[in-house]
Design a protein around this motif. Structure first.
Motif, PDB file in Angstrom:
ATOM      1  N   LEU A 151      -4.309   6.332   4.481  1.00  0.00           N
ATOM      2  CA  LEU A 151      -3.040   5.420   4.140  1.00  0.00           C
ATOM      3  C   LEU A 151      -2.490   4.838   5.492  1.00  0.00           C
ATOM      4  O   LEU A 151      -1.739   3.991   5.563  1.00  0.00           O
ATOM      5  CB  LEU A 151      -2.098   5.951   3.061  1.00  0.00           C
ATOM      6  CG  LEU A 151      -2.689   5.824   1.630  1.00  0.00           C
ATOM      7  CD1 LEU A 151      -1.789   6.759   0.828  1.00  0.00           C
ATOM      8  CD2 LEU A 151      -2.582   4.238   0.865  1.00  0.00           C
ATOM      9  N   LYS A 204       0.749  -1.112   0.089  1.00  0.00           N
ATOM     10  CA  LYS A 204       0.046   0.074  -0.061  1.00  0.00           C
ATOM     11  C   LYS A 204       0.838   1.371  -0.136  1.00  0.00           C
ATOM     12  O   LYS A 204       0.527   1.965  -0.692  1.00  0.00           O
ATOM     13  CB  LYS A 204      -0.707  -0.080   1.197  1.00  0.00           C
ATOM     14  CG  LYS A 204      -1.959  -1.091   1.315  1.00  0.00           C
ATOM     15  CD  LYS A 204      -3.202  -0.820   2.144  1.00  0.00           C
ATOM     16  CE  LYS A 204      -4.331  -1.672   1.971  1.00  0.00           C
ATOM     17  NZ  LYS A 204      -3.922  -3.032   2.446  1.00  0.00           N
ATOM     18  N   ILE A 205       1.957   1.289   0.743  1.00  0.00           N
ATOM     19  CA  ILE A 205       2.734   2.347   0.896  1.00  0.00           C
ATOM     20  C   ILE A 205       4.301   1.814   0.939  1.00  0.00           C
ATOM     21  O   ILE A 205       4.617   0.920   1.238  1.00  0.00           O
ATOM     22  CB  ILE A 205       2.774   3.244   2.147  1.00  0.00           C
ATOM     23  CG1 ILE A 205       1.567   3.813   2.617  1.00  0.00           C
ATOM     24  CG2 ILE A 205       3.733   4.118   2.276  1.00  0.00           C
ATOM     25  CD1 ILE A 205       1.192   4.240   3.736  1.00  0.00           C
ATOM     26  N   LEU A 230      -1.417  11.687   3.815  1.00  0.00           N
ATOM     27  CA  LEU A 230      -1.562  10.116   3.976  1.00  0.00           C
ATOM     28  C   LEU A 230      -2.546   9.670   4.906  1.00  0.00           C
ATOM     29  O   LEU A 230      -3.392   8.861   4.632  1.00  0.00           O
ATOM     30  CB  LEU A 230      -0.301   9.660   4.416  1.00  0.00           C
ATOM     31  CG  LEU A 230       1.055   9.515   3.338  1.00  0.00           C
ATOM     32  CD1 LEU A 230       2.073   8.924   4.200  1.00  0.00           C
ATOM     33  CD2 LEU A 230       0.697   9.063   2.126  1.00  0.00           C
ATOM     34  N   GLU A 244       0.899   1.014  -4.570  1.00  0.00           N
ATOM     35  CA  GLU A 244      -0.248   1.733  -4.289  1.00  0.00           C
ATOM     36  C   GLU A 244       0.206   3.254  -4.288  1.00  0.00           C
ATOM     37  O   GLU A 244      -0.313   4.350  -4.930  1.00  0.00           O
ATOM     38  CB  GLU A 244      -1.248   1.705  -3.463  1.00  0.00           C
ATOM     39  CG  GLU A 244      -2.452   0.751  -3.782  1.00  0.00           C
ATOM     40  CD  GLU A 244      -3.265   0.379  -2.683  1.00  0.00           C
ATOM     41  OE1 GLU A 244      -3.685   1.276  -1.891  1.00  0.00           O
ATOM     42  OE2 GLU A 244      -3.575  -0.933  -2.580  1.00  0.00           O
ATOM     43  N   CYS A 245       0.885   3.602  -3.488  1.00  0.00           N
ATOM     44  CA  CYS A 245       1.532   5.129  -3.073  1.00  0.00           C
ATOM     45  C   CYS A 245       3.099   4.785  -2.848  1.00  0.00           C
ATOM     46  O   CYS A 245       3.386   4.165  -1.868  1.00  0.00           O
ATOM     47  CB  CYS A 245       0.785   5.387  -1.780  1.00  0.00           C
ATOM     48  SG  CYS A 245       1.189   7.072  -1.176  1.00  0.00           S
TER      49      CYS A 245
END
Lengths: 367, 266
Positions: B265, A303-304, B260, A324-325
């Motif tokens: 996230l 995800k990160i 974020l 994703e990021c």
């Protein structure tokens, strides 16, 4: 009838080589079955798992159904307990020649990449390494190209047919190539662990999965390499592929590698993630190889993904650009890592890294 | 006794990667190097030569300039080179390539005590397929991912890398071993040998030289004989959507973590 790899019409079904080590089925097998299921559905064919081993309980074989297999061919033989190229190649080629699958997928592990080429050479067919995308349906392939390429899909001609279209990076992801094997069967490819997503386990499908035992004859005379010992690395290896959050370090830590890794580790711990690395740090001996992300390391899509002091060589980007990021911190504003990043900070990881940890700790404390 | 080493000259992708207007690699504009894993194979063969005095033969398939690489390997200590080069061999995939290299190795001759070495994989194709496929075509046992090799008479003991550990394997010669670059540190060219390297034998195997080998068949070599073909090749679109944040102080960092948090996230 004699086996003829050119008689393409005689071949059907999609197969997955389900690799096990110490009787434990590896997660790459689940990923490949999940992907193979889609191909089998598009072809209106069965998805079959091929399990080689010794004394693997039927229940474990049936579990493969939960990831999509209709049938599991169970090849049980004492000489298949531990992997040898010779015994496994013989077993795979025997069953392929008998059952004639249209497609066979292998995990691109150190075992799959030893076995698949030997089998392809013996069967006289093509093999495509390290595929990142597979299609049989031309329309689905075109839809894939629309989002991942600069090709003007609507004004381009595509050869029709359900040949397996095997897409792989060339030159570290700078170029992509889609390969076909139109004149021979089975169509074979290897796929790296972590590239395909595992579908949710389906209990009903597992219960319905058929197990078919396939007898093979393997004698000592067939095996030319003796396994003296199998040693597991004692150290617990980092699970990059399963991680949701990865903080990776690159050449930017060179002036104080220990401190740089400690900064990454603290940030990763704060986020519940793990530490990754570029090839440069592994080659320099700063960190062990199991941390390496990239074409010659692991392919990840967390995800990160936080890249600290990583310039972004093509070979590194190939292993992480689908995260994703992506957050990149680098002193050089022209670093190629910023081309794939979602957010970029031009700065020194030795100051920005600890600040990120502090800032995130404050946000998490306020939640 | 011989050690036959298969090597490939590859573009140096660690430097600038040149791309032509049509999106394909501009190989001519890029520097070439000897593939890293293959250098480890050469070094392994030379170490065997140091111990046993065996002959080391370096073999490469490629365009005529690959002769320069073979001369360099001779300057490291190899005894002779073989360059496999012909228009008929162009466009070969891994199946066809291994067919041709196996034919060349067969022509050189593999005897009871011999070892064929290959690098695990080449950095331009990254397939790791040619080594095992040469072994299959020659009917030799194979050991891939070799990180340690010990030879005692006609028996080799090899440490083979796995992702989660390693296997200790033993195999009798003749056999084929693929090496990883972690195996050793390749030696430098030797000043004396650099002067001699142009006097050492270097054979060119063209189509004419290999056409009578049983493995060479127009149906199994070159572009026509390759089971796999390129369906499409394309460049991934540039992402180019990076949001660059101003500055690098605590304020900048808080701005980022705020984004974020807003996107859930973190």
């Amino acid at each position: 009838m004699a086996f003829d790899s050119k008689d393409t019409a005689a071949f059907k079904d999609v197969w997955v080589f389900c690799e096990q080590r110490d009787g434990e089925i590896m997660s790459i097998s689940h990923q490949l079955l999940s992907e193979g299921r889609k191909l089998a559905d598009d072809l209106g064919a069965n998805l079959c798992g091929v399990l080689l081993g010794c004394g693997i309980p039927e229940d474990a074989a049936k579990q493969l159904g939960g990831y999509g297999a209709d049938i599991v061919y169970n090849i049980d033989h004492e000489k298949l307990k531990v992997y040898t190229t010779d015994a496994y190649t013989k077993a795979i080629c025997d069953i392929v020649e008998e059952k004639k699958p249209e497609i066979v997928l292998f995990g691109a592990t150190n075992i799959g990449r030893d076995l698949a080429p030997r089998c392809a050479a013996r069967l006289h067919t093509g093999l495509t390494a390290d595929c990142t995308h597979l299609d049989v349906d031309v329309e689905k392939y075109k839809a894939f190209l629309k989002t991942t390429s600069t090709i003007d899909v609507d004004n381009t001609e595509f050869m029709p047919g359900t040949n397996l279209k095997m897409t792989r990076p060339a030159f570290g992801g700078h170029l992509m190539a889609t390969i076909i094997c139109p004149r021979f069967r089975p169509q074979m490819s290897t796929v790296r662990p972590g590239v395909m997503q595992t579908q949710e386990f389906d209990d009903a499908k597992a219960a319905a999965c058929k197990i078919e035992n396939f007898p093979v004859e393997i004698t000592d005379a067939d095996i030319h390499v003796t396994v003296e010992a199998v040693e597991k690395t004692a150290k617990k290896l980092v699970d990059l592929i399963g991680a949701d959050i990865i903080v990776s370090v690159g050449r930017g830590i060179s002036k104080d590698p220990e401190k740089g890794i400690a900064i990454a580790q603290e940030l990763a711990d704060t986020l519940g993630g793990v530490v990754g690395s570029s090839r440069a740090c592994v080659d320099a001996g700063f960190i062990s190889q199991d941390h390496q992300v990239g074409q010659t390391g692991k392919t990840v899509h967390p995800k990160i993904y936080i890249a600290l002091g990583i310039s972004g060589a093509i070979q590194h980007k190939a292993g992480m650009q689908d995260s994703e990021c992506i957050i990149a911190v680098n002193k050089n504003e022209d670093a190629p890592i910023f081309e794939v990043a979602s957010y970029g900070i031009v700065g020194d990881l030795f100051s920005v890294g600890p600040m990120l940890t502090e800032s995130i700790k404050e946000i998490l404390a306020g939640k | 006794m011989k050690a036959i080493v298969c090597v490939k000259q590859v573009p140096d992708t660690s430097g600038v990667v040149a791309v032509k207007a049509d999106g394909t690699m501009d190989r001519a504009a890029m520097a070439t190097i000897t593939n890293h894993d293959d250098l480890a194979a050469v070094e392994a063969a030379l170490e065997l030569k140091d111990k046993t005095g065996c002959e080391v033969i370096v073999v490469s398939m490629g365009p005529p300039p690959a002769e320069g690489m073979l001369r360099e390997l001779i300057a490291m200590g190899a005894d002779r080179g073989v360059l496999i080069s012909a228009r008929e061999f162009g466009g070969s995939d891994t199946y066809a390539t291994s067919q041709i290299i196996a034919a060349a190795v067969n022509k050189i001759g593999v005897d009871k005590e011999d070892v064929v070495f290959c690098g695990r994989q080449a950095i331009d194709g990254d397939t790791a397929q040619v080594g095992p496929q040469i072994a299959e075509k020659l009917g030799l046992p194979q050991v891939t991912y070799a990180a340690d090799i010990d030879k005692d008479g006609d028996k080799l003991t090899i440490k083979r890398l796995l992702e989660d550990g390693h296997m200790m394997l033993s195999v009798e010669t003749p056999c084929l071993v693929t090496t990883v670059k972690e195996l050793n540190n390749p030696r430098y060219m030797n000043v004396g040998l650099i002067q001699e390297c142009f006097d050492k034998p270097l054979d060119i195997f063209d189509y004419e030289a290999l056409k009578d080998e049983p493995l060479i068949d127009p149906d199994t070599i070159g572009l026509e004989g390759s089971p796999t073909n390129v369906y499409k090749s394309f460049s991934p679109p540039a992402k180019g959507a990076c949001q660059m944040l101003e500055g690098s102080d605590r304020g900048t960092v808080d701005e980022l973590t705020g984004i974020l948090a807003d996107k859930h996230l973190i």
